[in-house]
Design an enzyme around this catalytic site. Structure first.
Site, short mmCIF file in Angstrom:
data_model
loop_
_atom_site.label_atom_id
_atom_site.label_comp_id
_atom_site.label_asym_id
_atom_site.label_seq_id
_atom_site.Cartn_x
_atom_site.Cartn_y
_atom_site.Cartn_z
CG HIS A 288 -48.01 26.84 -0.66
ND1 HIS A 288 -48.58 27.17 -1.82
CD2 HIS A 288 -48.98 26.74 0.23
CE1 HIS A 288 -49.93 27.38 -1.38
NE2 HIS A 288 -50.10 26.96 -0.31
NE ARG B 117 -48.78 22.25 2.99
CZ ARG B 117 -49.13 23.59 3.35
NH1 ARG B 117 -50.25 23.85 3.92
NH2 ARG B 117 -48.14 24.47 3.07
CG ASP C 182 -45.36 3.05 -2.21
OD1 ASP C 182 -45.93 2.49 -0.97
OD2 ASP C 182 -45.55 2.81 -3.14
CD GLN D 196 -53.07 23.22 5.68
OE1 GLN D 196 -52.67 22.46 5.07
NE2 GLN D 196 -52.63 24.30 6.31
CD GLU E 243 -55.32 24.88 3.62
OE1 GLU E 243 -54.40 25.73 3.46
OE2 GLU E 243 -55.34 23.97 2.88
CB ALA F 145 -52.51 32.06 5.01
CG ASP F 146 -55.29 29.12 1.49
OD1 ASP F 146 -55.21 29.62 0.30
OD2 ASP F 146 -54.05 28.40 1.48
#
Length: 280
Positions: free
Chosen positions: A59, A84, A98, A161, A163, A188-189
């Site tokens: 995000h 993330r 990498d 995660q 969600e 939240a999601d």
């Protein structure tokens, strides 16, 4: 005010190791998001006493260049920097690994099968499908880390995660997937998935989070929760969460400046004095 700098700025901290150490001490870990793409903000977070700095490539306005700068900025501090990625895409994961990320977070993992795919994406063959380019990459310090390829798979902490409703329903299977080092629940999601958009404190959402915590604990996998509300953070810690993510650079800046502005704006103006010095 905490300022903890290590004597080895070339080794990124393992989230799995920090979680294990904290569990042995009987304490949870605490983290915050680095969302604005600033290495300065990331370093401020890293020196604050936090255990985990989460660089948000889903995000936040982060790209490979800003992720690299934040990894470099936090490397001197005894924090785990958790990156993330936008999705479980193996190419995106390969590029972040990498760069030298040793802790990666894959969002929106809805099933054990998706968790298994993420595990394969962060591992070199034959255990996975990660492309081999370490000689050209910061991950091996450009081949200055002896035996990097042989130990790389064991040096990565993969966090997935949960969600959605589907993810909560398969929480035990996801958490029990070999190679998943930890789980992060995203209320939240999850609230949106359950039909309660913007209501992270809705009883159904809270119950789903608590169920996920219980399922992950039963699987023996550390589980954390995004919980900016202190009361919710305390509730999830009391339920057995191993770590909580309690804020973000952008929200701290937004709310802090709002409070500063409001304090001054709320002052009652002093009565103006006449220019001639007469009675007030």
């Amino acid at each position: 005010m905490p300022l903890r700098v290590t004597d080895d700025p070339t080794t990124d901290r393992s989230l799995a190791a920090l979680l294990a150490g904290a569990a042995g001490e009987g304490r949870p870990l605490v983290g915050a998001w680095s969302s604005m793409g600033s290495p300065v903000a990331a370093e401020i977070l890293a020196g604050s006493g936090l255990d985990v700095v989460l660089v948000d490539g889903e995000h936040g306005p982060n790209d490979l260049t800003t992720v690299l700068a934040q990894l470099q900025a936090t490397a001197a501090y005894p924090v785990a920097t958790l990156v993330r990625v936008p999705s479980g895409d193996p190419v995106g994961l390969k590029r972040v690994l990498d760069l030298g990320a040793t802790n990666v977070l894959v969002p929106m993992v809805d099933s054990a099968a998706e968790a298994e795919a993420a595990v394969r994406a962060v591992r070199y063959p034959p255990a996975g499908v990660r492309g081999v380019g370490s000689a050209l990459a910061r991950s091996s310090r450009w081949s200055r880390v002896p035996g990097y390829l042989g130990g790389a798979n064991d040096g990565i902490t993969l966090v997935v995660q949960l969600e959605t409703r589907a993810a909560i329903e398969d929480a035990a299977g996801i958490a029990g997937t070999d190679g998943v080092g930890a789980v992060l629940v995203g209320p939240a999601d999850l609230a949106a998935s359950l039909g309660h958009l913007g209501q992270q404190d809705h009883p159904e959402v809270v119950d789903a989070v608590l169920g996920a915590i219980a399922a992950c604990r039963a699987a023996g996998t550390p589980v954390g929760v995004n919980a900016f509300d202190p009361a919710m953070a305390d509730r999830y810690l009391d339920a057995g969460a191993s770590y909580v993510v309690v804020g973000a650079d952008v929200t701290l800046l937004a709310r802090g400046t709002e409070q500063l502005a409001a304090r001054v704006a709320s002052r009652t103006p002093a009565t103006a004095q006449p220019k001639d010095g007469g009675p007030r």
